[in-house]
Design a protein around this motif. Structure first.
Motif, PDB file in Angstrom:
ATOM      1  N   GLY A   1       0.738  -1.277  -0.110  1.00 45.45           N
ATOM      2  CA  GLY A   1      -0.032   0.094  -0.021  1.00 45.45           C
ATOM      3  C   GLY A   1       0.780   1.423  -0.065  1.00 45.45           C
ATOM      4  N   LEU A   2       0.193   2.431  -0.128  1.00 38.70           N
ATOM      5  CA  LEU A   2       1.059   3.711  -0.278  1.00 38.70           C
ATOM      6  C   LEU A   2       1.667   4.201   0.959  1.00 38.70           C
ATOM      7  N   ASP A   3       0.871   3.900   2.012  1.00 37.51           N
ATOM      8  CA  ASP A   3       1.329   4.307   3.351  1.00 37.51           C
ATOM      9  C   ASP A   3       2.550   3.530   3.758  1.00 37.51           C
ATOM     10  N   GLU A   4       2.387   2.229   3.616  1.00 39.56           N
ATOM     11  CA  GLU A   4       3.662   1.265   3.900  1.00 39.56           C
ATOM     12  C   GLU A   4       4.878   1.587   2.946  1.00 39.56           C
ATOM     13  N   LEU A   5       4.633   1.948   1.629  1.00 35.72           N
ATOM     14  CA  LEU A   5       5.528   2.252   0.715  1.00 35.72           C
ATOM     15  C   LEU A   5       6.346   3.563   1.272  1.00 35.72           C
ATOM     16  N   THR A   6       5.606   4.601   1.454  1.00 36.86           N
ATOM     17  CA  THR A   6       6.049   5.932   1.802  1.00 36.86           C
ATOM     18  C   THR A   6       6.802   5.738   3.327  1.00 36.86           C
TER      19      THR A   6
ATOM     20  N   ARG B   1       8.524   3.086   4.355  1.00 42.39           N
ATOM     21  CA  ARG B   1       9.716   2.237   4.122  1.00 42.39           C
ATOM     22  C   ARG B   1      10.649   2.775   3.377  1.00 42.39           C
ATOM     23  N   ALA B   2      10.188   3.636   2.287  1.00 45.85           N
ATOM     24  CA  ALA B   2      11.081   3.957   1.224  1.00 45.85           C
ATOM     25  C   ALA B   2      10.985   5.406   0.813  1.00 45.85           C
ATOM     26  N   ALA B   3      10.605   6.146   1.616  1.00 53.34           N
ATOM     27  CA  ALA B   3      10.687   7.677   1.539  1.00 53.34           C
ATOM     28  C   ALA B   3      11.977   8.301   1.126  1.00 53.34           C
ATOM     29  N   LEU B   4      12.330   8.084  -0.101  1.00 53.33           N
ATOM     30  CA  LEU B   4      13.801   8.557  -0.446  1.00 53.33           C
ATOM     31  C   LEU B   4      13.543   9.938  -1.094  1.00 53.33           C
ATOM     32  N   GLN B   5      13.488  10.979  -0.259  1.00 54.11           N
ATOM     33  CA  GLN B   5      13.548  12.347  -0.840  1.00 54.11           C
ATOM     34  C   GLN B   5      15.043  12.694  -1.286  1.00 54.11           C
ATOM     35  N   THR B   6      15.929  12.315  -0.710  1.00 54.14           N
ATOM     36  CA  THR B   6      17.150  12.338  -1.073  1.00 54.14           C
ATOM     37  C   THR B   6      17.835  11.114  -1.294  1.00 54.14           C
ATOM     38  N   ARG B   7      18.271  10.933  -2.816  1.00 52.70           N
ATOM     39  CA  ARG B   7      18.352   9.865  -3.343  1.00 52.70           C
ATOM     40  C   ARG B   7      19.514   9.810  -4.689  1.00 52.70           C
ATOM     41  N   VAL B   8      20.024   8.483  -4.922  1.00 49.06           N
ATOM     42  CA  VAL B   8      20.588   8.294  -6.037  1.00 49.06           C
ATOM     43  C   VAL B   8      19.712   7.840  -7.175  1.00 49.06           C
ATOM     44  N   ASP B   9      19.378   8.365  -8.277  1.00 50.38           N
ATOM     45  CA  ASP B   9      18.703   8.049  -9.367  1.00 50.38           C
ATOM     46  C   ASP B   9      19.346   7.317 -10.601  1.00 50.38           C
TER      47      ASP B   9
ATOM     48  N   PHE C   1       8.509  -1.881  -4.763  1.00 52.56           N
ATOM     49  CA  PHE C   1       9.476  -1.800  -3.606  1.00 52.56           C
ATOM     50  C   PHE C   1      10.439  -2.816  -3.509  1.00 52.56           C
ATOM     51  N   LEU C   2      11.575  -2.532  -3.454  1.00 47.19           N
ATOM     52  CA  LEU C   2      12.643  -3.508  -3.504  1.00 47.19           C
ATOM     53  C   LEU C   2      13.091  -3.591  -1.951  1.00 47.19           C
ATOM     54  N   ALA C   3      12.531  -4.701  -1.109  1.00 49.96           N
ATOM     55  CA  ALA C   3      13.022  -4.883   0.147  1.00 49.96           C
ATOM     56  C   ALA C   3      14.293  -4.903   0.417  1.00 49.96           C
ATOM     57  N   ALA C   4      15.190  -5.650  -0.200  1.00 46.25           N
ATOM     58  CA  ALA C   4      16.573  -5.863  -0.038  1.00 46.25           C
ATOM     59  C   ALA C   4      17.524  -4.612   0.178  1.00 46.25           C
ATOM     60  N   THR C   5      16.965  -3.657  -0.802  1.00 49.60           N
ATOM     61  CA  THR C   5      17.864  -2.520  -0.598  1.00 49.60           C
ATOM     62  C   THR C   5      17.051  -1.295  -0.134  1.00 49.60           C
ATOM     63  N   VAL C   6      15.715  -1.522   0.405  1.00 45.48           N
ATOM     64  CA  VAL C   6      14.967  -0.554   0.709  1.00 45.48           C
ATOM     65  C   VAL C   6      14.715   0.662  -0.256  1.00 45.48           C
ATOM     66  N   SER C   7      14.656   0.318  -1.542  1.00 47.39           N
ATOM     67  CA  SER C   7      14.597   1.339  -2.492  1.00 47.39           C
ATOM     68  C   SER C   7      13.345   1.127  -3.356  1.00 47.39           C
ATOM     69  N   ARG C   8      13.008   1.884  -4.378  1.00 43.08           N
ATOM     70  CA  ARG C   8      12.025   2.114  -5.168  1.00 43.08           C
ATOM     71  C   ARG C   8      12.416   2.102  -6.667  1.00 43.08           C
TER      72      ARG C   8
ATOM     73  N   LYS D   1      15.640   4.267  -7.612  1.00 45.14           N
ATOM     74  CA  LYS D   1      15.842   5.411  -6.674  1.00 45.14           C
ATOM     75  C   LYS D   1      16.361   4.386  -5.407  1.00 45.14           C
ATOM     76  N   THR D   2      17.530   4.652  -5.159  1.00 43.95           N
ATOM     77  CA  THR D   2      18.305   3.923  -4.174  1.00 43.95           C
ATOM     78  C   THR D   2      19.120   4.808  -3.172  1.00 43.95           C
ATOM     79  N   GLY D   3      19.747   4.230  -2.180  1.00 42.48           N
ATOM     80  CA  GLY D   3      20.561   4.924  -1.497  1.00 42.48           C
ATOM     81  C   GLY D   3      21.933   4.819  -2.455  1.00 42.48           C
ATOM     82  N   SER D   4      23.016   4.612  -1.648  1.00 41.23           N
ATOM     83  CA  SER D   4      24.461   4.490  -2.307  1.00 41.23           C
ATOM     84  C   SER D   4      24.554   3.039  -3.184  1.00 41.23           C
ATOM     85  N   THR D   5      23.742   2.030  -2.548  1.00 44.41           N
ATOM     86  CA  THR D   5      23.924   0.764  -3.331  1.00 44.41           C
ATOM     87  C   THR D   5      22.983   0.624  -4.477  1.00 44.41           C
TER      88      THR D   5
END
Length: 288
Positions: free
Chosen positions: A18-23, A25-33, A169-176, A203-207
């Motif tokens: 769902g949208l609330d859970e996605l937001t 768990r993975a609210a990456l406003q600062t990210r690597v695209d 939503f990619l659980a392993a890297t907590v990314s979208r 849309k990930t962190g550094s990984t």
């Protein structure tokens, strides 16, 4: 029988989130695209290989959603030119409307100190999606924080993009991951449509994510594409386009782009905006 939208088929085999859970768990406003442009058929193949821990955003039974973005720039095209010149302190200003819910946001995208994307957003009245009047102070505050000076320059709508989006939503890297299809750009002339292409954005962190690795394994590499800047360059061949030239030559086709459109964003009619009119057409007597 009506065919299901492409995005539904892309994510149809995955468990929902769902949208609330996605937001949460993975609210990456600062990210690597990382962005990839590929045929829709290839997008199907890649998403078909993701692991069982990958979840698809689902809202009220839907997994594919219609988006409309209106991009704003100054008369000098400050935002576009900063991107074309690859300046570190560059920015984009847009409204984004989620057409399925009529929800609208004003968004300002800037670059962080390490080149990552930073997005600030504000809930916005949908009947103002083609003007910055209610949100000008918000835009100025975000740009001032990043030491970007625009002074009292006016902003006007210069481009509209439309597409359908599915989100994973990619659980392993907590990314979208977003998959955009049915891509359309609208300026002052005929729209540019690329129905056979998909834009996948991780849309990930550094990984890097598992989807990045699947794309690499199939020969796809990150591509320089900006829906705003690349779309403007495709519709306005007079503009500098060095960062996106390879993408334009490889993926963008001139179908639907008129030849004489270089001055079409200007008009003698006071208060007329061809972009705003594409969203809210003016009344023409006799067309009721």
């Amino acid at each position: 029988m009506t065919a299901a939208p492409v995005g539904c088929a892309l994510a149809g085999h995955l468990a929902p989130i769902g949208l609330d859970e996605l937001t949460e768990r993975a609210a990456l406003q600062t990210r690597v695209d990382r962005k990839y442009v590929l045929p829709v058929s290839e997008a199907h193949a890649v998403i078909g290989q993701v692991g069982p821990d990958t979840l698809a955003l689902e809202i009220e039974g839907r997994r594919s959603f219609s988006y409309r973005s209106v991009y704003f720039d100054t008369p000098e095209l400050t935002s576009y030119l900063l991107s074309a010149q690859r300046r570190r302190r560059r920015f984009k200003v847009r409204t984004r409307t989620y057409l399925d819910s009529a929800e609208c946001w004003l968004e300002v995208k800037t670059r962080g100190p390490r080149g990552n994307t930073v997005k600030d957003r504000l809930p916005y009245p949908s009947d103002h999606e083609t003007t910055l009047s209610p949100g000008r102070r918000f835009v100025e505050d975000v740009l001032a924080r990043e030491s970007i000076e625009v002074g009292d320059r006016a902003f006007a709508p210069v481009l509209v993009t439309r597409y359908r989006r599915s989100t994973l939503f990619l659980a392993a890297t907590v990314s979208r991951v977003t998959i955009d299809t049915e891509l359309t750009w609208e300026g002052a002339g005929e729209p540019l449509q690329l129905p056979d292409l998909a834009v996948i954005e991780t849309k990930t962190g550094s990984t890097a994510s598992c989807v990045d690795r699947l794309l690499w394994a199939r020969g796809h590499r990150p591509t320089r594409i900006s829906k705003y800047a690349t779309g403007m360059a495709a519709l306005r061949p007079d503009l500098p386009c060095t960062p996106w030239r390879r993408t334009l030559r490889r993926h963008f086709h001139p179908t639907g782009v008129i030849d004489d459109h270089r001055s079409a964003l200007c008009t003698d009619a006071p208060g007329f905006s061809p972009v705003a009119s594409a969203i809210h057409p003016p009344h023409i007597p006799g067309t009721e």
